[in-house]
Design an enzyme around this catalytic site. Structure first.
Site, PDB file in Angstrom:
ATOM      1  N   GLY A  25       0.853  -1.189   0.000  1.00 10.78           N
ATOM      2  CA  GLY A  25       0.000   0.000   0.000  1.00 10.78           C
ATOM      3  C   GLY A  25       0.882   1.228   0.000  1.00 10.78           C
ATOM      4  O   GLY A  25       1.903   1.290  -0.697  1.00 10.78           O
ATOM      5  N   SER A  51      -3.627  -4.761  -4.558  1.00 12.04           N
ATOM      6  CA  SER A  51      -2.203  -4.526  -4.312  1.00 12.04           C
ATOM      7  C   SER A  51      -1.344  -5.555  -5.033  1.00 12.04           C
ATOM      8  O   SER A  51      -0.272  -5.231  -5.548  1.00 12.04           O
ATOM      9  CB  SER A  51      -1.890  -4.589  -2.814  1.00 12.04           C
ATOM     10  OG  SER A  51      -2.538  -3.553  -2.142  1.00 12.04           O
ATOM     11  N   GLU A  82      -3.769  -2.637  12.504  1.00 12.82           N
ATOM     12  CA  GLU A  82      -4.810  -3.404  13.198  1.00 12.82           C
ATOM     13  C   GLU A  82      -4.897  -4.845  12.698  1.00 12.82           C
ATOM     14  O   GLU A  82      -5.529  -5.687  13.338  1.00 12.82           O
ATOM     15  CB  GLU A  82      -6.165  -2.679  13.080  1.00 12.82           C
ATOM     16  CG  GLU A  82      -6.792  -2.592  11.699  1.00 12.82           C
ATOM     17  CD  GLU A  82      -6.217  -1.487  10.808  1.00 12.82           C
ATOM     18  OE1 GLU A  82      -5.200  -0.861  11.166  1.00 12.82           O
ATOM     19  OE2 GLU A  82      -6.797  -1.262   9.726  1.00 12.82           O
ATOM     20  N   HIS A 106       6.300   1.150  12.150  1.00 10.07           N
ATOM     21  CA  HIS A 106       5.598   1.784  13.277  1.00 10.07           C
ATOM     22  C   HIS A 106       5.703   0.799  14.440  1.00 10.07           C
ATOM     23  O   HIS A 106       5.512  -0.403  14.255  1.00 10.07           O
ATOM     24  CB  HIS A 106       4.141   2.024  12.868  1.00 10.07           C
ATOM     25  CG  HIS A 106       3.319   2.805  13.861  1.00 10.07           C
ATOM     26  ND1 HIS A 106       3.865   3.675  14.790  1.00 10.07           N
ATOM     27  CD2 HIS A 106       1.969   2.857  14.051  1.00 10.07           C
ATOM     28  CE1 HIS A 106       2.883   4.217  15.497  1.00 10.07           C
ATOM     29  NE2 HIS A 106       1.731   3.733  15.070  1.00 10.07           N
ATOM     30  N   GLU A 229      -5.260  28.206   1.804  1.00  9.83           N
ATOM     31  CA  GLU A 229      -4.066  28.991   2.153  1.00  9.83           C
ATOM     32  C   GLU A 229      -3.196  28.294   3.214  1.00  9.83           C
ATOM     33  O   GLU A 229      -2.018  28.643   3.397  1.00  9.83           O
ATOM     34  CB  GLU A 229      -4.483  30.395   2.625  1.00  9.83           C
ATOM     35  CG  GLU A 229      -3.365  31.403   2.456  1.00  9.83           C
ATOM     36  CD  GLU A 229      -3.783  32.853   2.720  1.00  9.83           C
ATOM     37  OE1 GLU A 229      -4.977  33.172   2.569  1.00  9.83           O
ATOM     38  OE2 GLU A 229      -2.900  33.652   3.075  1.00  9.83           O
ATOM     39  N   SER A 250       2.007  39.761   6.627  1.00 12.34           N
ATOM     40  CA  SER A 250       1.956  41.196   6.937  1.00 12.34           C
ATOM     41  C   SER A 250       2.096  41.417   8.445  1.00 12.34           C
ATOM     42  O   SER A 250       1.832  40.507   9.250  1.00 12.34           O
ATOM     43  CB  SER A 250       0.613  41.769   6.469  1.00 12.34           C
ATOM     44  OG  SER A 250      -0.430  41.177   7.231  1.00 12.34           O
TER      45      SER A 250
HETATM   46  N1  LIG Z   1       0.711   5.457   5.463  1.00 11.73           N
HETATM   47  C1  LIG Z   1       1.904   5.989   5.798  1.00 11.73           C
HETATM   48  O1  LIG Z   1       2.435   6.840   5.107  1.00 11.73           O
HETATM   49  C2  LIG Z   1       2.650   5.509   6.995  1.00 11.73           C
HETATM   50  C3  LIG Z   1       2.452   4.237   7.494  1.00 11.73           C
HETATM   51  N2  LIG Z   1       3.277   3.747   8.461  1.00 11.73           N
HETATM   52  C4  LIG Z   1       3.109   2.377   8.908  1.00 11.73           C
HETATM   53  O2  LIG Z   1       3.308   1.503   7.790  1.00 11.73           O
HETATM   54  C5  LIG Z   1       2.505   0.336   7.942  1.00 11.73           C
HETATM   55  C6  LIG Z   1       1.651   0.152   6.682  1.00 11.73           C
HETATM   56  O3  LIG Z   1       0.720   1.209   6.613  1.00 11.73           O
HETATM   57  P1  LIG Z   1       0.153   1.728   5.196  1.00 11.73           P
HETATM   58  O4  LIG Z   1       1.239   1.719   4.180  1.00 11.73           O
HETATM   59  O5  LIG Z   1      -0.566   3.004   5.493  1.00 11.73           O
HETATM   60  O6  LIG Z   1      -0.901   0.590   4.834  1.00 11.73           O
HETATM   61  P2  LIG Z   1      -1.910   0.558   3.600  1.00 11.73           P
HETATM   62  O7  LIG Z   1      -3.284   0.440   4.169  1.00 11.73           O
HETATM   63  O8  LIG Z   1      -1.628   1.664   2.655  1.00 11.73           O
HETATM   64  O9  LIG Z   1      -1.514  -0.811   2.863  1.00 11.73           O
HETATM   65  C7  LIG Z   1      -1.721  -2.033   3.459  1.00 11.73           C
HETATM   66  C8  LIG Z   1      -1.297  -3.155   2.532  1.00 11.73           C
HETATM   67  O10 LIG Z   1      -1.499  -4.391   3.219  1.00 11.73           O
HETATM   68  C9  LIG Z   1      -2.218  -5.259   2.369  1.00 11.73           C
HETATM   69  N3  LIG Z   1      -3.029  -6.170   3.181  1.00 11.73           N
HETATM   70  C10 LIG Z   1      -4.059  -5.827   3.999  1.00 11.73           C
HETATM   71  N4  LIG Z   1      -4.526  -6.914   4.631  1.00 11.73           N
HETATM   72  C11 LIG Z   1      -3.775  -7.957   4.191  1.00 11.73           C
HETATM   73  C12 LIG Z   1      -3.776  -9.351   4.487  1.00 11.73           C
HETATM   74  N5  LIG Z   1      -4.654  -9.878   5.351  1.00 11.73           N
HETATM   75  N6  LIG Z   1      -2.862 -10.122   3.876  1.00 11.73           N
HETATM   76  C13 LIG Z   1      -1.984  -9.598   3.009  1.00 11.73           C
HETATM   77  N7  LIG Z   1      -1.930  -8.288   2.681  1.00 11.73           N
HETATM   78  C14 LIG Z   1      -2.831  -7.480   3.260  1.00 11.73           C
HETATM   79  C15 LIG Z   1      -3.054  -4.359   1.491  1.00 11.73           C
HETATM   80  O11 LIG Z   1      -3.390  -5.047   0.314  1.00 11.73           O
HETATM   81  P3  LIG Z   1      -4.882  -5.155  -0.293  1.00 11.73           P
HETATM   82  O12 LIG Z   1      -4.867  -4.316  -1.530  1.00 11.73           O
HETATM   83  O13 LIG Z   1      -5.021  -6.618  -0.587  1.00 11.73           O
HETATM   84  O14 LIG Z   1      -5.842  -4.658   0.761  1.00 11.73           O
HETATM   85  C16 LIG Z   1      -2.062  -3.230   1.236  1.00 11.73           C
HETATM   86  O15 LIG Z   1      -1.189  -3.573   0.201  1.00 11.73           O
HETATM   87  C17 LIG Z   1       1.714   0.539   9.226  1.00 11.73           C
HETATM   88  O16 LIG Z   1       2.443  -0.054  10.271  1.00 11.73           O
HETATM   89  C18 LIG Z   1       1.696   2.057   9.399  1.00 11.73           C
HETATM   90  O17 LIG Z   1       1.533   2.494  10.732  1.00 11.73           O
HETATM   91  C19 LIG Z   1       4.320   4.478   8.979  1.00 11.73           C
HETATM   92  C20 LIG Z   1       4.565   5.749   8.519  1.00 11.73           C
HETATM   93  C21 LIG Z   1       3.674   6.401   7.576  1.00 11.73           C
END
Ligand SMILES: NC(=O)C1=CN([C@@H]2O[C@H](COP(=O)(O)OP(=O)(O)OC[C@H]3O[C@@H](n4cnc5c(N)ncnc54)[C@H](OP(=O)(O)O)[C@@H]3O)[C@@H](O)[C@H]2O)C=CC1
Ligand SMILES: CC[C@](O)(C(C)=O)C(=O)O
Length: 331
Positions: A25, A51, A82, A106, A229, A250
């Site tokens: 993601g 994904s 979660e 994280h 802004e 300003s």
């Molecule tokens: N978003 C951010 O910029 C930041 C995030 N983080 C940390 O990074 C981590 C990831 O967050 P984030 O990138 O936002 O997550 P996203 O929600 O953007 O992406 C999650 C990914 O996990 C996949 N996924 C979800 N459930 C499953 C499953 N059961 N089995 C396999 N794959 C699965 C999803 O694929 P699918 O398409 O199949 O749902 C997707 O590719 C977290 O720990 C977050 O706290 C840290 C700093 C910033």
């Protein structure tokens, strides 16, 4: 605080390792592409779906989570916080070998005891301090988003070097890498996103918008003033702190800023921030969020829908449509 730059990190520390990025993601895609462009061996672990298609289109070898975890030396878990513990227990943990490295961006699941890896593996964190899309964009522009590293468990004696090599691979050492603990990263990150960056900021903007509209001003005027802004003002603060912003506005704006701002963020706001921080420190927020997920997110879904239906969103779409610079951006 310990700081690291390019010369402190060696990509060679990961040269003989295969990295499985679990999740593709926001962070998964940004980090995986940067690591591959830095010359490292990266595979992706996912379930079938959007994904998986994206990662395949980007040219990665994609496997189910269990297979990818078993094939890798380093497993970076970039699933939603979660869901991490359930996927870890069923698909990652059974495939870990002694000397492997389990990584996070994280500290949430380690700090709150949702994931407890075996003592035979390294457990580290490389947490970019910015959204995943920016981790990729800034890297392709030749820069890097800063990151935090932390070592929770050092089974191999090489955990810190691996964290630094990974941070270099995603471009973070081009900016700066700071060393922290899982606890400090988790608590400050949750506080920042709840009280200031996301929760605090959207509530402040919405309150300003509603105050102007309720007083009879045009919604378009209110939107330009309190939301549009914001970015221009934040850019100045980002570049040079409050001083640079105050140099640019300003004198009238500056006098209003200095005398009226503290009336908006008065003692009640400080008390609310203290309360929010306490709920993070004592685990109450995490319990609420994990339980909310077990009952299919009724509160989250209702609040999200209310947010999407707020007038500031439809007015925003209208006002952005008036400006050429927004025409190529998808909402
Ligand atoms: N978003 C951010 O910029 C930041 C995030 N983080 C940390 O990074 C981590 C990831 O967050 P984030 O990138 O936002 O997550 P996203 O929600 O953007 O992406 C999650 C990914 O996990 C996949 N996924 C979800 N459930 C499953 C499953 N059961 N089995 C396999 N794959 C699965 C999803 O694929 P699918 O398409 O199949 O749902 C997707 O590719 C977290 O720990 C977050 O706290 C840290 C700093 C910033
Ligand atoms: C501000 C939100 C964030 O903490 C981030 C992009 O750093 C997140 O977890 O998404």
């Amino acid at each position: 605080m310990q700081k690291y730059y390019e010369s402190d990190a060696n990509l060679g520390d990961l040269a003989n390792s295969r990295i499985a990025v679990i999740g593709y993601g926001s962070q998964g895609r940004g980090q995986a592409l940067n690591l591959r462009d830095s010359g490292l061996d990266v595979i992706i672990g996912l379930r079938p779906g959007k994904s998986w298609e994206n990662a395949s289109k980007d040219g990665f070898e994609v496997f189910d989570v269990a297979t990818a975890s078993g094939m890798a030396d380093v497993v970076m878990i970039l699933l939603p916080d979660e869901l991490q513990a359930g996927v870890y227990r069923a698909q990652i943990m059974p495939n870990l070998s002694e000397g492997n490295c389990v990584m996070f961006s994280h500290g949430f699941n380690i700090h709150y005891g949702q994931i407890v890896p075996p003592p035979t593996v390294d457990v580290i964190m490389v947490a970019p301090k910015g959204p995943g899309h920016m981790v990729r964009r800034v890297y392709t522009e030749g820069g890097g988003v800063p990151a935090l590293i932390a070592v929770h468990q050092d089974a191999t004696g090489k955990a810190r070097q691996i964290a630094l090599a990974y941070a270099k691979g995603i471009g973070a050492t081009r900016a700066v890498v700071l060393e922290t603990s899982f606890q400090e990263e988790t608590e400050t990150d949750l506080f920042g996103e709840q009280a200031v960056l996301c929760g605090g900021m959207t509530s402040l903007i919405q309150a300003g918008f509603e105050t102007l509209v309720d007083a009879g001003y045009a919604p378009e005027m209110a939107y330009l003033e309190v939301l549009h802004e914001c970015k221009l003002i934040i850019d100045l603060i980002y570049e040079g702190g409050f001083s640079k912003m105050r140099d640019s506005i300003s004198n009238t704006a500056e006098f209003g800023d200095l005398t009226r701002g503290p009336r908006v963020i008065g003692p009640e706001a400080y008390a609310a921030m203290d309360e929010i921080l306490t709920e993070i420190q004592n685990g109450e927020f995490t319990r609420e969020w994990m339980l909310e997920n077990q009952v299919n997110r009724p509160v989250y879904n209702a609040l999200k829908r209310q947010g999407e239906e707020h007038m500031i969103e439809s007015v925003g779409r209208e006002v952005r449509g008036l400006m050429p610079q927004f025409r190529d951006l998808t909402d």
